[in-house]
Design an enzyme around this catalytic site. Structure first.
Site: not given
Ligand code: HEM
Length: 355
Positions: A112, A116, A255
């Site tokens: 992430r 970002h 997820w």
């Molecule tokens: C499509 C639009 C996207 C939205 C709206 C979105 C939104 C989010 C949100 C709300 C979280 C939770 C953060 C937290 O509470 O710790 C998250 C986690 C995460 N996102 Fe996304 N995301 C998007 C796209 C992506 C993309 C493109 C990637 C990587 C290629 C990604 C990788 C991740 C990963 C790996 C986590 C887990 C982080 C953790 O476990 O600490 N996301 N995302």
């Protein structure tokens, strides 16, 4: 269920993993940049002098060494594949050691961070992207979308201390690549040469996607970076990994059932499970009807509500190899957005610890 999943995922990740050899403690110059010593080295001395100012000016890392008074021909140092592999190995080792974090791995939050750092790119102005690592500074570090990413940045600090020649910008991307590969994902090629920028290069808030919104918003955000519909869906497959944290985004839960192993399960679950609104005091999110232990964001759900997006969700749900192939291509593109690579920049493919 959570414990069983965690054990299973860890077993999967660690199976057939050979012990890592100790990472070499050698300092090199950052590839693509030439650094010259202004003074010769003391005979037999291995004492390197770290010049922070010069390093900042060069955008990467520069070492100068001292030796009596005899001037010598300036030396050129460039890190090689082995040096970047040593950085990779160090991160992989630390991932292995810190297995009590979250679902058993810092991998998801490292990915992430890399995303970002890269996803702020704006193709019209050429601003943002992984070249700069400006999330080290306020205001970017404090943007709502980046909540919780300090954990990932802090995790990588000891790696930066051990390999001071690498830029934060390259380090964060290797962190993302290492996370993917160590969580059983595909090989992600890496090209070095990102340079750190100062606070003035911080991007404005609002460049990253808002989870509460749907397909129109996703297209606005990702088209701005230069992606198409297929690429948006492939990228979203990263949500097979990790979880939402109430103290970060406000959302809650993973997820998939194996949040530390990359698979196409995110797509399968989107199509195969019945999803309902979660009844709680938090922001609007979905939960799976059967176990109520999985989640989907409104933005995730728009991938099956939109016909164009859904076409790709179906393809990736049916074919993990296709997902891995497209994911590797699109994440490489994401990590390289706006990076001004020199023409002769090599491409490296890191050995994962499973090999
Ligand atoms: C499509 C639009 C996207 C939205 C709206 C979105 C939104 C989010 C949100 C709300 C979280 C939770 C953060 C937290 O509470 O710790 C998250 C986690 C995460 N996102 Fe996304 N995301 C998007 C796209 C992506 C993309 C493109 C990637 C990587 C290629 C990604 C990788 C991740 C990963 C790996 C986590 C887990 C982080 C953790 O476990 O600490 N996301 N995302």
């Amino acid at each position: 269920m959570a414990t069983a999943t965690r054990t299973f995922a860890r077993a999967l990740r660690t199976s057939a993993r050979p012990a890592l050899s100790a990472a070499p403690r050698i300092a090199f110059r950052q590839s693509g940049h030439r650094f010259y010593s202004s003074e010769p080295a003391k005979k037999g001395s291995s004492a390197w002098l770290w010049l922070t100012g010069a390093a900042a000016a060069a955008g990467g890392g520069a070492y100068f060494y001292l030796n009596g008074s005899t001037p010598v021909t300036p030396k050129v140092f460039e890190p090689k594949f082995e040096d970047y592999q040593a950085v990779y190995n160090e991160i992989a080792n630390r991932l292995e050691e810190d297995e009590n974090y979250d679902d058993g791995s810092y991998g998801p939050v490292l990915l992430r961070l890399a995303w970002h750092a890269s996803g702020t790119y704006d193709k019209e102005t050429g601003t943002g992207g992984s070249n700069g690592a400006t999330m080290r500074f306020s205001p970017e570090a404090d943007h709502g979308a980046n909540a919780g990413l300090k954990a990932a940045r802090d995790f990588l600090e000891p790696v930066k201390a051990k390999f001071p020649w690498i830029s934060y910008s390259d380090l964060w991307i290797i962190g993302g690549i290492c996370a993917i590969q160590e969580m059983m994902g595909p090989k992600i090629p890496f090209r070095p040469g990102r340079q750190d920028k100062d606070v003035s290069a911080c991007t404005p808030d609002g460049r990253l996607p808002d989870a509460a919104q749907g397909q129109d918003h996703l297209r606005n955000i990702f088209y701005r970076m230069g992606f198409n519909d297929q690429e948006i869906v492939a990228l979203a497959g990263a949500h097979a990994l990790g979880r939402c944290h109430p103290d970060r985004s406000g959302y809650s839960g993973p997820w998939t059932f194996s949040p530390t192993v990359l698979t196409n399960d995110y797509f399968k679950l989107l199509l195969e499970e019945k999803w309902q609104w979660k009844k709680w005091n938090g922001p609007k999110q979905y939960e799976d009807k059967k176990t109520k232990s999985l989640m989907m964001l409104p933005a995730d759900m728009s991938l099956v509500q939109d016909k164009e997006f859904k076409k790709w969700v179906q393809k990736y749900a049916a074919d993990n190899d296709l997902f891995f192939k497209d994911f590797a291509a699109v994440i490489t593109k994401l990590f390289e957005l706006g990076v001004p690579f020199k023409e002769d920049t090599p491409t490296y493919v890191f050995k994962s610890t499973r090999e």
